[in-house]
Write a protein that holds these residues in place. Structure first.
Motif, short mmCIF file in Angstrom:
data_model
loop_
_atom_site.label_atom_id
_atom_site.label_comp_id
_atom_site.label_asym_id
_atom_site.label_seq_id
_atom_site.Cartn_x
_atom_site.Cartn_y
_atom_site.Cartn_z
N LEU A 1 -7.09 32.99 -6.90
CA LEU A 1 -6.54 32.07 -5.91
C LEU A 1 -7.61 31.20 -5.25
O LEU A 1 -7.30 30.23 -4.59
CB LEU A 1 -5.77 32.84 -4.84
N ASP B 1 -6.68 24.63 -7.76
CA ASP B 1 -5.24 24.77 -7.88
C ASP B 1 -4.69 23.76 -8.88
O ASP B 1 -4.61 22.57 -8.61
CB ASP B 1 -4.63 24.54 -6.49
N HIS C 1 5.26 28.39 -6.90
CA HIS C 1 4.04 27.98 -6.22
C HIS C 1 4.29 26.74 -5.36
O HIS C 1 4.10 25.62 -5.80
CB HIS C 1 2.96 27.68 -7.26
N LYS D 1 3.40 23.97 -2.85
CA LYS D 1 2.10 23.34 -2.54
C LYS D 1 1.76 23.37 -1.05
O LYS D 1 0.65 23.08 -0.67
CB LYS D 1 2.11 21.88 -3.02
N GLY E 1 -0.13 27.15 -0.24
CA GLY E 1 -1.02 27.70 -1.26
C GLY E 1 -0.65 29.08 -1.74
O GLY E 1 -1.39 29.70 -2.48
N ARG F 1 -3.15 32.44 -0.17
CA ARG F 1 -4.55 32.00 -0.04
C ARG F 1 -4.98 32.09 1.41
O ARG F 1 -4.23 31.75 2.31
CB ARG F 1 -4.70 30.54 -0.46
#
Length: 93
Positions: free
Chosen positions: A25, A29, A61, A63, A66, A91
């Motif tokens: 992580l 990305d 996922h 955005k 994170g 994250r």
């Protein structure tokens, strides 16, 4: 969950049983990273979890924060029932 949280070399009798999903992580990305996380998780489950048969892994996922959410679909060998396990990784910034 324990397999995904376990660090390499934390089990003396099986030092290669571990995961580096959380450390991934901190990488850039992009879609390649998500593919690596998916592939690593699949290999980990197939190699070290004989009680299940892996069906699929979906990755969500967003955005915004994170976070990465893995939806691991599998079938229990003993009972032949299908299950979904959700594993969320966030994250730290």
């Amino acid at each position: 969950k324990n397999l995904l949280n376990r660090r390499f070399y934390s089990k003396l009798w099986n030092p290669k049983c571990g995961s580096y999903v959380k450390s991934l992580l901190f990488k850039q990305d992009d879609p390649t990273l998500l593919s690596i996380i998916r592939l690593h998780t699949m290999e980990l489950m197939e190699r070290y979890e004989p009680r299940i048969r892996l069906i699929d892994i979906d990755i969500n996922h967003p955005k915004v924060d994170g976070a990465v959410e893995l939806a691991i679909r599998y079938r229990e060998v003993e009972t032949d029932t299908e299950q979904v396990f959700i594993y969320a990784i966030t994250r730290l910034r």
